[in-house]
Scaffold this motif. Sequence first.
Motif, PDB file in Angstrom:
ATOM      1  N   UNK A 141       0.838  -1.192   0.000  1.00  0.00           N
ATOM      2  CA  UNK A 141       0.000   0.000   0.000  1.00  0.00           C
ATOM      3  C   UNK A 141       0.870   1.238   0.000  1.00  0.00           C
ATOM      4  N   UNK A 142       0.647   2.089  -0.981  1.00  0.00           N
ATOM      5  CA  UNK A 142       1.375   3.354  -1.068  1.00  0.00           C
ATOM      6  C   UNK A 142       0.415   4.483  -0.725  1.00  0.00           C
ATOM      7  N   UNK A 143       0.836   5.368   0.161  1.00  0.00           N
ATOM      8  CA  UNK A 143      -0.013   6.493   0.573  1.00  0.00           C
ATOM      9  C   UNK A 143       0.688   7.808   0.231  1.00  0.00           C
ATOM     10  N   UNK A 144      -0.022   8.685  -0.458  1.00  0.00           N
ATOM     11  CA  UNK A 144       0.577   9.987  -0.794  1.00  0.00           C
ATOM     12  C   UNK A 144       0.197  11.031   0.251  1.00  0.00           C
ATOM     13  N   UNK A 145       0.922  12.120   0.273  1.00  0.00           N
ATOM     14  CA  UNK A 145       0.497  13.275   1.057  1.00  0.00           C
ATOM     15  C   UNK A 145      -0.672  13.918   0.302  1.00  0.00           C
ATOM     16  N   UNK A 146      -1.474  14.735   0.988  1.00  0.00           N
ATOM     17  CA  UNK A 146      -2.567  15.401   0.268  1.00  0.00           C
ATOM     18  C   UNK A 146      -2.011  16.532  -0.601  1.00  0.00           C
ATOM     19  N   UNK A 147      -1.420  16.162  -1.710  1.00  0.00           N
ATOM     20  CA  UNK A 147      -0.653  17.089  -2.548  1.00  0.00           C
ATOM     21  C   UNK A 147      -1.276  17.275  -3.916  1.00  0.00           C
ATOM     22  N   UNK A 148      -2.381  16.585  -4.169  1.00  0.00           N
ATOM     23  CA  UNK A 148      -2.947  16.542  -5.516  1.00  0.00           C
ATOM     24  C   UNK A 148      -4.151  17.479  -5.595  1.00  0.00           C
TER      25      UNK A 148
END
Length: 481
Positions: free
Chosen positions: A144-151
């Motif tokens: 599982x890859x989690x991004x920062x809320x950057x989009x």
Amino acid sequence: MYQPTIGLEIHVELKTRTKMFCGCLNDPLEKHPNINICPVCLGHPGTLPTINKKAVEAVLKLGLALNSKIPETSKFDRKNYFYPDLPKGYQISQYDAPLVIGGELNGIKLRRVHLEEDTARLIHSTDDAHSLVDFNRAGVPLMELVTEPDIKTGKEAVAFAKELQLILRHLGISDADMEKGQMRVEANVSVSKDNELGTKVEVKNLNSFRAVEEAIDYEIKRQIESLENGHKIRHETRGWDEFEKKTKSQRLKEEAHDYRYFPEPDLPLMDLTKFNLEELKISIPELPDQKRTRFSKEYNLAPNQAEILIEDRLLAQYFEEAVSELDAEIGGIDTEQRGIAIQTLFNYLTSDLKGLMAEQKIGIQELNITPENFADLVVLINKGELSSRLAKDILKEMFLSGRDPRQIIEEKGLKQVSDEEIIKKMAEEVVAENPKAVEDYKKGKETALQFLIGKTMAKLKGQGKPEIIEKLLKETLTKTK
Ligand code: ADP
Ligand code: ZN
Ligand code: MG
């Protein structure tokens, strides 16, 4: 003005040979239910899991490729919840000590990448009266890859997911096919008018890149409208309805404490310093972005051309082998001429040859044409020895027989006529035989010339060189009254 914010959680099935914590074959697409199973992945009491080192290495490799931090230690935790797809009543996952921390992709910051086990597949009967459980997928290594809320937009989210897919494929970690469930994207979406982030909604059920984009854009609009109407956004999970093109509330979001996470007592703490990270780093192949730069520099390909090759590793390999053959044959010529030859090669490869392969349903591995013969054909075309029509015929013949283009040309007497003597004679005949067209031409009708070129070409059985025909026809026409 509302500002949308998106963070992604992406699950990816790793294509290791065996499952995450047992020796069962990792084959979640297996049609026959419940054959790749054992007491461990069925969660029988008294069994013990063992860590699949290859799965750990795959995640570390991705972390290295994305410039993330690899911590010294990492551990597995139990995530407790009750659902029939989870035989143990908990999932072995990672909570506060993931394998990979931080990093960046497509300008978007990553939070973490961790490893867990996939769940069983539930098959619901059409009458909803009962459900069947297939455990082939239970215990498959799931990253599982989690991004920062950057989009900020649905489009950006898709670009990120597509780039990740390419990288996973390049690394050989996963085929990451969304339609097959090998890559599953969940989007967290919120909107806000100030610098504080708004309440987020988690959107699930996104089974294609298109669904990701449409669902995010829909959800942004829905939240803005909802706030404008004086409502509050509920912290909930919503599902994308592909047919109605809407997100629909599924359940209120559970918090981490609902899962009662605690360290998995049956597995040891992982000492990541024991992994040879240098070796893993060296094993990372050229990645899509490096390819983009190199394809532009070495072959002068346009970005959209490079992309076609980057999406198809075997096609790219064939292209590069053919170019190196081309270089061997035309070596030393100026870069402009080389650029033109490479464009010809690219075009014949990605349109004509790919077309033939699609028609005959064969992949590049089964292709009969060696890169050397393909480069030969390109050289002949670029020297003007073959018209494009003739080139297509020869390519087809090469495709069917796997033979050398020169051999085919000689055998079939297909050599393009560039002998001016012969063409001139034919042009004169055509002018004599078609007085009406000649008259039209003299009146300034351009199409009449095309007609005469066609007639001359026919006399040459399609093997005349069009530019020479045109030149000689014009000469003949100026001489005739
Ligand atoms: P949770 O604890 O609810 O799982 P996390 O903080 O772990 O939430 O974040 C999960 C995902 O949601 C991450 O991808 C993160 O970037 C994203 N996220 C967090 N807060 C927001 C927000 N306000 N708006 C949009 N996405 C968010
Ligand atoms: Zn098993
Ligand atoms: Mg979370």
